[in-house]
Every structure is written in C-alpha cells, then in structure tokens.
Design a protein around this motif. Sequence first.
Motif, short mmCIF file in Angstrom:
data_model
loop_
_atom_site.label_atom_id
_atom_site.label_comp_id
_atom_site.label_asym_id
_atom_site.label_seq_id
_atom_site.Cartn_x
_atom_site.Cartn_y
_atom_site.Cartn_z
N GLY A 68 0.80 -1.21 0.00
CA GLY A 68 0.00 0.00 0.00
C GLY A 68 0.83 1.26 0.00
N ILE A 69 0.15 2.38 -0.01
CA ILE A 69 0.79 3.68 -0.06
C ILE A 69 0.10 4.62 0.92
CG2 ILE A 69 -0.70 4.42 -1.97
CD1 ILE A 69 1.62 6.10 -3.02
N GLN A 70 0.90 5.47 1.56
CA GLN A 70 0.35 6.42 2.52
C GLN A 70 -0.43 7.52 1.80
OE1 GLN A 70 0.41 6.58 5.86
NE2 GLN A 70 1.68 4.79 6.28
N THR A 71 -1.50 7.95 2.42
CA THR A 71 -2.28 9.09 1.91
C THR A 71 -2.13 10.25 2.89
OG1 THR A 71 -4.27 8.27 3.01
CG2 THR A 71 -3.94 7.62 0.72
N PRO A 72 -2.44 11.47 2.47
CA PRO A 72 -2.27 12.62 3.36
C PRO A 72 -3.11 12.50 4.63
CG PRO A 72 -2.56 13.34 1.09
CD PRO A 72 -2.85 11.87 1.12
N THR A 73 -2.67 13.17 5.65
CA THR A 73 -3.42 13.20 6.91
C THR A 73 -4.81 13.80 6.68
OG1 THR A 73 -1.35 13.52 8.12
CG2 THR A 73 -3.39 14.03 9.29
N ASN A 74 -5.78 13.24 7.35
CA ASN A 74 -7.15 13.73 7.25
C ASN A 74 -7.17 15.25 7.36
OD1 ASN A 74 -9.88 14.36 7.61
ND2 ASN A 74 -10.29 12.52 8.80
N PRO A 75 -7.63 15.95 6.31
CA PRO A 75 -7.54 17.42 6.31
C PRO A 75 -8.32 18.10 7.44
CG PRO A 75 -8.90 16.64 4.50
CD PRO A 75 -8.23 15.45 5.08
N VAL A 76 -9.36 17.47 7.96
CA VAL A 76 -10.12 18.12 9.04
C VAL A 76 -9.32 18.15 10.33
CG1 VAL A 76 -12.30 17.38 8.02
CG2 VAL A 76 -11.28 16.00 9.82
N MET A 77 -8.25 17.36 10.41
CA MET A 77 -7.40 17.40 11.61
C MET A 77 -6.77 18.78 11.79
SD MET A 77 -7.37 14.26 12.96
CE MET A 77 -5.81 13.87 13.74
N ALA A 78 -6.56 19.48 10.67
CA ALA A 78 -5.96 20.81 10.75
C ALA A 78 -6.87 21.82 11.45
CB ALA A 78 -5.60 21.31 9.35
N GLN A 124 -11.70 6.26 0.35
CA GLN A 124 -10.51 5.49 0.72
C GLN A 124 -9.33 6.39 1.06
OE1 GLN A 124 -11.15 2.63 1.34
NE2 GLN A 124 -12.60 1.72 -0.12
N GLY A 125 -9.33 7.61 0.53
CA GLY A 125 -8.24 8.52 0.84
C GLY A 125 -8.18 8.94 2.28
N SER A 126 -9.24 8.67 3.03
CA SER A 126 -9.27 9.03 4.45
C SER A 126 -8.74 7.91 5.34
CB SER A 126 -10.72 9.35 4.88
OG SER A 126 -11.54 8.20 4.75
N GLN A 127 -8.26 6.82 4.72
CA GLN A 127 -7.82 5.66 5.49
C GLN A 127 -6.37 5.75 5.94
OE1 GLN A 127 -10.14 3.31 6.22
NE2 GLN A 127 -11.58 4.60 5.09
N GLN A 128 -5.62 6.76 5.49
CA GLN A 128 -4.20 6.95 5.82
C GLN A 128 -3.30 5.96 5.10
OE1 GLN A 128 -3.36 9.75 7.67
NE2 GLN A 128 -5.56 10.04 7.45
N LEU A 129 -3.80 4.80 4.74
CA LEU A 129 -3.02 3.81 4.00
C LEU A 129 -3.97 3.06 3.09
CD1 LEU A 129 -0.27 2.31 3.60
CD2 LEU A 129 -1.09 0.64 5.26
N VAL A 130 -3.69 3.07 1.80
CA VAL A 130 -4.54 2.36 0.85
C VAL A 130 -3.72 1.28 0.15
CG1 VAL A 130 -6.09 4.29 0.43
CG2 VAL A 130 -4.05 4.04 -0.98
N ASN A 131 -4.39 0.21 -0.20
CA ASN A 131 -3.75 -0.88 -0.93
C ASN A 131 -4.74 -1.43 -1.94
OD1 ASN A 131 -5.23 -3.31 0.31
ND2 ASN A 131 -4.45 -2.24 2.13
N PRO A 132 -4.27 -2.21 -2.91
CA PRO A 132 -5.17 -2.68 -3.98
C PRO A 132 -6.35 -3.51 -3.49
CG PRO A 132 -2.88 -2.95 -4.62
CD PRO A 132 -2.87 -2.55 -3.17
N ALA A 133 -6.24 -4.10 -2.29
CA ALA A 133 -7.34 -4.92 -1.78
C ALA A 133 -8.59 -4.11 -1.49
CB ALA A 133 -6.90 -5.66 -0.51
N LEU A 134 -8.46 -2.78 -1.41
CA LEU A 134 -9.62 -1.92 -1.16
C LEU A 134 -10.44 -1.66 -2.42
CD1 LEU A 134 -7.95 0.76 1.16
CD2 LEU A 134 -9.43 -1.14 1.85
#
Length: 443
Positions: A179-189, A295-305
Amino acid sequence: MSSATERVAARLPDNDAVLILGVLFGLYVGFTVLGMALGLDIAGLASTLQRITFFAAVYALLALALNLQWGYAGLLNIGVAGFMAVGVYTMAMLTAPASPAAGGVPGLGLPLWVGVVGGMVAAALVGALAALPALRLKADYLAIVTLGLSEIIRLTYNSTTFQTFSIAGADLGTGASQGIQTPTNPVMALYYTTPSSPAAGKTGLGEAVFGFFKTLGLDEPVVVDWTYTIVLVIFVGLFYLLLTRVGNSPFGRVLKAIREDELVASSLGKNTNRFKIKTFMLGCALMGLGGILWQGSQQLVNPALFLPIITFYVFIALIIGGSGSNTGSVIGGALFAGLLFEGPTFVRRLVQQTVDLGGAPNTFTDAIAALGSLDVGPLLAYTLADVSSLRFVLVGVVLVYLVQNRPDGLLGHRKETAAAVSLARERTAAGQADGGETEVDDE
C-alpha cells in the motif's frame, strides 16, 4: 408489479429533500433502537450513526457518478472500483513526500488540492481511454471491457514492478501490496496545531469544540470522524446539484436520447460518440473524487480496497434507488449502507446478546443436520458467524424482489421531464372566466 409496491410508491412524497431526510431519519431511529438494545452509551450511539452516515454518503457519491453514465446515457460501466483506484493512487503519489520515512513510498510532495485535482484528471483520462471501445461496443460487451480494465488497474497497482520507479528523475511508487500512505485527514488541521501529531497540541477551535462535546460524553476521535462525515455530506449535495444541472441541460437531454435510441439521436445531427466520451470522462472524474473522499481518508490504501465487489455494491445502491434518478441514487446509497451493509452486523450482535445459540458448527452440513430434531439454533449460529455471507443472501433477496416487482427502483414511478423548466400551465383569470380547464402535462 404487485399492488402493495404500487401503493407504497404512490405514497412517496414528491419533495426530494423530504424523501432523503425521511430515509435518513428512519435509519437513525432504527439504529438508535438497536444500539440501545445492545446497551451502547452515548459515545457508542454517536459512533454508530457516524458510521451509517459515512457509508451512506460515500455510496451516494459513487451511485450519483454511476447514474450519470448508466442512468442518463445507458453506458454500462462495471469498472467503478478501478476509476476510484486511479483517483486515490494518483492523489497519493502526487502528495507523498519526496523523502519519506524508512519504508515509505516516495512522491512529488505537492499540496493536497493539487493531488485531488490530479486524481480527478487522471481518472477522467483513463475514462476517455475506456470510452474508446464504447464507440463500437454495446451493453454487455462494454461492461466486460470496463470490468477487465478495472482489474488491470488493480493488478498494476499490486505489481512489485511499480512498487518504486522513476520518471524524469522523480522517484514515485505504488507500494504494491503493502500500500501507499495518503495525506493526513484534512479536518485534523481544524482541531490540532500539528495534524500528523495530535499530541502536539490543539487549536483554539479544537479546544472549544472538544471541550463542548466532552460534556456530552463524546471523545475527540468521534468528533473528528463526524466532522469529516459532514464534509462528505456536503460533497453529496454538490454532486447532486451538479448532476441535476447536467441532466436538465441540453447536454443531459441528448444523453437521455442516446439511452433511449442512439440511432434516433444520431439522425437528429448529434455526435453521439463525442457525447459518450464526455460523459465517461466526467463520470470517471467524479468516481475518482469519490474514491479520494472515501478510501483517501484511510491513511493507508492498498489494492485490496478496490476489488470488483465495490462496483457491485455501487450498482446495488443505484438499482435500489432507481436508475436515472439522482434522488434515487442518494436514497439507494443510504438504504444499502444502512440495511444491507451495516444492518446484518447489528442484527447478529443483538441476536448473540439476547439468545444463547452455542458454538457455531464448522460446516453447513453440521448446521442443517440439527434440523432433523427441529433445532434451528446451530443453523442460525452458523449463519450469523459469517455476516458477510448473510449480507450476500440479503442482497440477493432484494435484487430478486426488485427485478420482479420494481425493476425501475423505488423512484421508478416518477415521470421524467423533457425540459429544464416545468411545462405545466396554470389556470389564468381569463381561462377561468371562459370556463376552461387547466392543462397540466409534465411529460
């Protein structure tokens, strides 16, 4: 169509907002009752309703995008999951840091908004590539092409060949099966001074909001999750407005003409091939954005999603609501998420908590063997042990019922106007004086 189904459909209100809010209210009441029966506290109930709303929103987003292609233009796209993956992975590769931590996948380190736009553009371009066969293929054959393309995309992202690679001196990668990391949830800012590290401190807004909801018994993760879910609901509204405008525009009326009879639309001077390509590109761009928001809100995505089952779920949501109806797409997404996706899990927990069924048998044969002694406990325990199988059974039952009794979906009874404005003629004073009758024609 059964008379009971006709009566229910006839009683549905015509106000779209009332329909949608009524469905959500019904789901909230139902899951609140289930939650109270399970002994959930206020935090558990809030988390449950957030999860229901989240899945209702993401399935509504994808059903709306699919409705543009299938409901409006009659283009059977069974590659929804693939276009979602293109959007998410492109966004992740554009925004990942150029010098990641050990074991991370390198990217271009661009801002989040650039990654989101890039993901939509990439999904649209892949959609244009998929639309080329659409110029020649019809119905089932187009579906096979889009399904195959979706699997090619997933397997490409899963391949170790593209785990890390270089383009024009820039290091990129998909992470393959890791998998690959996605950006931190933007609402956290909104709530934390350092979004990637909440322990570093809270913003003034975060202190105020978290302090208020803490008095209600809600912890910080629940508040953050609800905030992100509200953002998704806003995007559902934006999707709805956009696609409603598209459907009521001259462009949308051509798409409906292509759906009904492409030969007639072509004979009227319309370049149907160009319209289909544009529709595929717009729909796939929205699917890419829907994938990023989900899926971009998962912090880590992989092809299984991004398995083909996701596409199947989206189709079920659209079929329930009614193909060709944006309101039906939203309602179908909510009903699928609540009753078919999350509902079986809560029913299982409730049954297991209130009834002692004992251990579940290991095989189906052992489960039905007890029926000879009129003991249904082992079969029920076996069924509830694997809720995913129960979910498929429920989906199958719903599909069979809809195909036999309501093939157009819940909102299939509605008449589709051919113009962007109402053609109904109100009674005028002169008409009343002449004793004329009001003519109403919305078809």
